[in-house]
Design an enzyme around this catalytic site. Structure first.
Site, PDB file in Angstrom:
ATOM      1  CG  ASN A  42      -2.086  -0.909   1.144  1.00 39.33           C
ATOM      2  OD1 ASN A  42      -2.362  -1.484   0.097  1.00 39.33           O
ATOM      3  ND2 ASN A  42      -2.793  -1.076   2.245  1.00 39.33           N
ATOM      4  NE  ARG A 112      -1.048 -13.176   6.769  1.00 42.27           N
ATOM      5  CZ  ARG A 112      -1.034 -11.869   7.114  1.00 42.27           C
ATOM      6  NH1 ARG A 112      -1.818 -11.436   8.083  1.00 42.27           N
ATOM      7  NH2 ARG A 112      -0.243 -11.032   6.481  1.00 42.27           N
ATOM      8  CB  ALA A 258      -6.096   6.079   7.689  1.00 45.18           C
ATOM      9  N   GLY A 259      -3.389   4.419   8.015  1.00 48.49           N
ATOM     10  CA  GLY A 259      -2.052   4.342   8.589  1.00 48.49           C
ATOM     11  C   GLY A 259      -0.975   4.205   7.529  1.00 48.49           C
ATOM     12  CG  ASP A 260      -0.880   0.758   5.222  1.00 46.20           C
ATOM     13  OD1 ASP A 260      -0.165   0.528   6.211  1.00 46.20           O
ATOM     14  OD2 ASP A 260      -1.733  -0.045   4.792  1.00 46.20           O
TER      15      ASP A 260
END
Length: 344
Positions: A42, A112, A258-260
């Site tokens: 991202n 994963r 938002a953090g990325d």
């Protein structure tokens, strides 16, 4: 990348994500839309959209989902030539509900375990490609994937990487069995040059309370430490001292990515050698771009647009109110700065 220096190299797992076409429990959702998700990719994608040369390094399966990830990330203008394909392990995927990740009704189902990315190691990746950028961006998510992945992060933070090592703590409680296990993130953060951490993360992962100054006391080693305080703002510590910038008011469409985006905005301003206050404001603006769209990835504001907003006086900056579509403001509308980007 044709001999041109790379601004940021990002290392980490990306997965194909399936988002519901309608709200509801995963058990009730009839169909999903396909996308991509990965903290580090991202950052690479958003930086590429903002005009920087970026590279994503990872491993994906030799399967259709791997094809989709490589094509999707590359479609943002990110160099994906160092992504390795694993013929024996699958590409990770996950499903999530449409609601806010912070809500009690939010569900995420990860597939994963044993993924191609969990086999990332000093032996299965191109270390020269990882060390080819002005910045190497890592996150704590990678540390949790496997013992080999953790060893890889230790190797990349041992002082041998020539550029700036950026580390986003990205504490994910579901990936760590105990709080004691999560303290490895503190060890890795101490080995990095630039660290991003949320105030809540520091408390959850390390038991550090007392706000940004207490976090800096617990983490004095990084040259730059950025402590995110959610909608209140963010604090940056560097050789010049302590800097705080409030976040603008944002009409949130979806609290994802938002953090990325904040990390990408801060890194973009860092690469341009802007002062600490401008770095924080660019982080806030790029995060606001992500918050005002429904998906994980959003194109950042144009550099000129963001520069004008970051140059606002403190009083004007404090009145910013950003809503959906604000990044598409024209040059003419933008000249009104604080007035034009307010929503009704």
């Amino acid at each position: 990348m044709n001999g041109t220096p790379v601004d940021v190299v990002a290392l980490g797992e990306s997965m194909v994500t399936f988002r519901p076409t309608v709200p509801g429990r995963l058990a009730d959702v009839p169909s999903f839309d396909r996308g991509i998700g990965g903290a580090e990719s991202n950052v690479a994608c958003v930086l590429a959209a903002g005009g920087h040369r970026t590279s994503w390094v990872s491993r994906v399966g030799a399967d259709g989902f791997g094809d989709h990830l490589v094509e999707a990330v590359g479609g943002y203008g990110v160099d994906v030539s160092a992504v390795r394909r694993d013929p024996t392990r699958p590409t990770g995927i996950y499903f999530r509900t449409a609601g806010d990740r912070g809500g009690d009704s939010h569900e995420v189902a990860y597939y994963r375990a044993g993924s191609a990315a969990s086999a990332m190691s000093v032996d299965t990746l191109d270390l020269d490609a990882l060390r080819a950028g002005r910045v190497l961006h890592l996150s704590g998510i990678t540390a949790a994937l496997s013992a080999d992945c953790l060893e890889l992060l230790y190797a990349l933070t041992d002082g041998s990487t020539p550029g700036t090592v950026s580390f986003d703590v990205n504490h994910r409680p579901g990936l760590w069995r105990t709080p004691e296990d999560a303290r490895v993130l503190l060890d890795l953060a101490r080995r990095a040059d630039l660290v991003f951490v949320g105030e809540d993360e520091a408390e959850d992962a390390w038991g550090v309370t007392g706000g940004p100054d207490a976090i800096r006391a617990a983490l004095p080693e990084p040259t730059v430490l950025v402590v995110k305080q959610g909608s209140a703002g963010a604090v940056a510590f560097d050789h010049e001292g302590r800097h705080f910038e409030p976040a603008p008011r944002v009409d949130v469409v979806a609290a994802v990515g938002a953090g990325d985006a904040f990390a990408a905005g801060f890194l973009s301003a860092t690469l341009r050698d802007l002062p600490a206050a401008a770095r924080l404001r660019h982080g806030h603006l790029w995060a606001a771009a992500a918050l005002t769209v429904p998906g994980d990835l959003a194109a950042p504001p144009s550099r000129a647009h963001a520069d004008r907003l970051t140059a606002l006086a403190a009083g004007e900056w404090g009145t910013l109110h950003l809503g959906p579509g604000w990044t598409e403001a024209t040059e003419a509308a933008d000249s009104g700065a604080a007035e034009e980007v307010r929503t009704p």
